[in-house]
Design a protein around this motif. Sequence first.
Motif, PDB file in Angstrom:
ATOM      1  N   ASP A  60      -1.081  11.134  -2.061  1.00 27.48           N
ATOM      2  CA  ASP A  60       0.123  10.357  -1.779  1.00 27.48           C
ATOM      3  C   ASP A  60       0.222   9.111  -2.653  1.00 27.48           C
ATOM      4  O   ASP A  60       1.293   8.523  -2.788  1.00 27.48           O
ATOM      5  CB  ASP A  60       0.153   9.936  -0.305  1.00 27.48           C
ATOM      6  N   GLU A  61      -0.910   8.684  -3.223  1.00 27.69           N
ATOM      7  CA  GLU A  61      -0.895   7.496  -4.066  1.00 27.69           C
ATOM      8  C   GLU A  61      -0.082   7.729  -5.340  1.00 27.69           C
ATOM      9  O   GLU A  61       0.312   6.769  -6.010  1.00 27.69           O
ATOM     10  CB  GLU A  61      -2.328   7.093  -4.449  1.00 27.69           C
TER      11      GLU A  61
ATOM     12  N   ARG B 250       5.104   1.266   0.419  1.00 26.31           N
ATOM     13  CA  ARG B 250       6.037   1.636  -0.646  1.00 26.31           C
ATOM     14  C   ARG B 250       7.061   2.647  -0.141  1.00 26.31           C
ATOM     15  O   ARG B 250       8.235   2.593  -0.492  1.00 26.31           O
ATOM     16  CB  ARG B 250       5.277   2.193  -1.851  1.00 26.31           C
TER      17      ARG B 250
ATOM     18  N   TYR C 108      11.765   7.019  -6.260  1.00 27.60           N
ATOM     19  CA  TYR C 108      10.978   7.515  -5.122  1.00 27.60           C
ATOM     20  C   TYR C 108      11.908   7.929  -3.982  1.00 27.60           C
ATOM     21  O   TYR C 108      11.741   8.996  -3.386  1.00 27.60           O
ATOM     22  CB  TYR C 108      10.017   6.424  -4.652  1.00 27.60           C
TER      23      TYR C 108
ATOM     24  N   ASN D 212       0.840  -1.195   0.000  1.00 29.67           N
ATOM     25  CA  ASN D 212       0.000   0.000   0.000  1.00 29.67           C
ATOM     26  C   ASN D 212       0.879   1.251   0.000  1.00 29.67           C
ATOM     27  O   ASN D 212       2.103   1.165  -0.063  1.00 29.67           O
ATOM     28  CB  ASN D 212      -0.989  -0.013   1.181  1.00 29.67           C
ATOM     29  N   ARG D 213       0.250   2.418   0.093  1.00 29.97           N
ATOM     30  CA  ARG D 213       0.959   3.694  -0.010  1.00 29.97           C
ATOM     31  C   ARG D 213       2.084   3.805   1.018  1.00 29.97           C
ATOM     32  O   ARG D 213       3.220   4.161   0.687  1.00 29.97           O
ATOM     33  CB  ARG D 213      -0.052   4.830   0.193  1.00 29.97           C
ATOM     34  N   SER D 214       1.791   3.501   2.272  1.00 31.24           N
ATOM     35  CA  SER D 214       2.794   3.614   3.332  1.00 31.24           C
ATOM     36  C   SER D 214       3.929   2.621   3.132  1.00 31.24           C
ATOM     37  O   SER D 214       5.102   2.946   3.318  1.00 31.24           O
ATOM     38  CB  SER D 214       2.140   3.396   4.693  1.00 31.24           C
TER      39      SER D 214
ATOM     40  N   PHE E  37      -6.624  -2.162   0.922  1.00 38.24           N
ATOM     41  CA  PHE E  37      -5.910  -0.894   0.791  1.00 38.24           C
ATOM     42  C   PHE E  37      -6.555   0.140   1.716  1.00 38.24           C
ATOM     43  O   PHE E  37      -7.769   0.148   1.895  1.00 38.24           O
ATOM     44  CB  PHE E  37      -5.936  -0.409  -0.661  1.00 38.24           C
TER      45      PHE E  37
ATOM     46  N   ARG F 103      -7.258   3.140   1.397  1.00 35.84           N
ATOM     47  CA  ARG F 103      -8.223   4.099   0.847  1.00 35.84           C
ATOM     48  C   ARG F 103      -9.659   3.626   1.058  1.00 35.84           C
ATOM     49  O   ARG F 103     -10.578   4.441   1.068  1.00 35.84           O
ATOM     50  CB  ARG F 103      -7.963   4.348  -0.635  1.00 35.84           C
TER      51      ARG F 103
ATOM     52  N   THR G 202       3.071   5.839  -5.828  1.00 32.58           N
ATOM     53  CA  THR G 202       3.086   4.429  -6.216  1.00 32.58           C
ATOM     54  C   THR G 202       3.268   4.247  -7.721  1.00 32.58           C
ATOM     55  O   THR G 202       3.377   3.114  -8.191  1.00 32.58           O
ATOM     56  CB  THR G 202       1.777   3.739  -5.780  1.00 32.58           C
ATOM     57  N   TRP G 203       3.291   5.341  -8.469  1.00 34.17           N
ATOM     58  CA  TRP G 203       3.428   5.231  -9.925  1.00 34.17           C
ATOM     59  C   TRP G 203       4.886   5.223 -10.375  1.00 34.17           C
ATOM     60  O   TRP G 203       5.153   5.063 -11.563  1.00 34.17           O
ATOM     61  CB  TRP G 203       2.698   6.398 -10.607  1.00 34.17           C
TER      62      TRP G 203
END
Length: 424
Positions: A338-339, A11, A349, A7-9, A170, A172, A342-343
């Motif tokens: 913040d997502e 990564r 990053y 998930n976001r965190s 996730f 979200r 992840t791209w």
Amino acid sequence: PHLIPLNRSERAYAALEGVAGSVSQVYEMTFERPLDATKLRTCVRALITAFPRTRTRLVAGTLSTCLEVLDNTDPLLEPLFDEVFGVVHGVAANEERLHEYRNALLAEPFALGRSLPVRFRFADHPTRPTLFMIVHHLVCDGRGMIQMIDALLGALAGKPIEPVAIDRPFMRAALWPKGVMARLRAAMIDWRRMRAQKAAARSVTLIDPLAPLSAFTAPRVLRHTPKLSVKKLVAAAKAQDTSLNALTLAAVTLVLARRAGVAETVDAREVAVRISVDVRPYFDPPRPNAFGNFVASFMVRSTRFSDTAALLADVGAQLKEGVRRFKDHERGFGLLLDEIGTWIGLRLYSVVARRLKTRGKLTPMSAHYSTVGSVDFFARHDVGLCEFAGFAPNTGLFVTSVSFRDELRMGIIYPAGGLTTAEV
């Protein structure tokens, strides 16, 4: 192989490992009776069997990054476990050596693609042994860590460890309301709040107690504050019609303001403290037992410090309002931004995050405060646990707290050179 998407965190944790020191949490357990190292090793092995995320390796692909779960029968697991568990001598029952060892553990990174994301170091001693559990943040958040420790203590007391399922929701899903129109309304509320906070921040100067030492490269140092009576603190909080969390946070805020010499100023200098929030209750339906990383955060900002009663009331009100926004799903828009991270790949990053941090472009804050609350329920395991503490590295000033057996133990983690022992 079984793959768990990040998930976001998670990564961020994976990208910053080795760049911002170790992105791990360290838990220290001291016992008042001897422990058998062989039995402890067996219990740790059972823990890794029951918690699949402890036997994972990071797999970075072209377009995605995942955790690969090693099967419990994988022949590679045994040599990896030999690195997980270790016995150290000459450390336990010696506060000076324990202090040096804690700081060494904070600085020791993980090779996420070549080792398991957990370590156990047993400081043996005939009357006062100490066990350190070091877990990378990719495995779980603080609540998950406490779940693991509770299971381990139970195993030492003779209770089998129940297997834990792999949870992959996730965050979200806990942050956004259901329905397109509800999401649009929540996004507008969150966007307006973000604009108002940004405008307010322009009129005050942030108090950064570590400037300019909050760089990624400085080693982390841990100091503990004197132990405090939880009963006395709770009584003091009730007398002020507030909570223990609000009392502790207001105290941290006031200390930072006084250290900066601005305790008498009004709306000119700001102390901004980031608070962690468990979002498990805000899934629909709630997922109280989900194991992984399900923590978001918000800021508590203070600009008036001379009236301590008013400061305490303001901090308490901000804590309630911050939690309410999560409960009412009004935080989805800001955290959805913040997502975007992840791209891009992990290496890019980490480079971008490091440059933004060193240039002061990330969300500024004075400190990060996190607590796992009371762990008095550990005492139900008859294993002789007499002291417990938890701490973790951070890129700035990090304050942690945990209460056990009527003792509140706070940890102050900061870059070397940022504070003196007397200031702590």
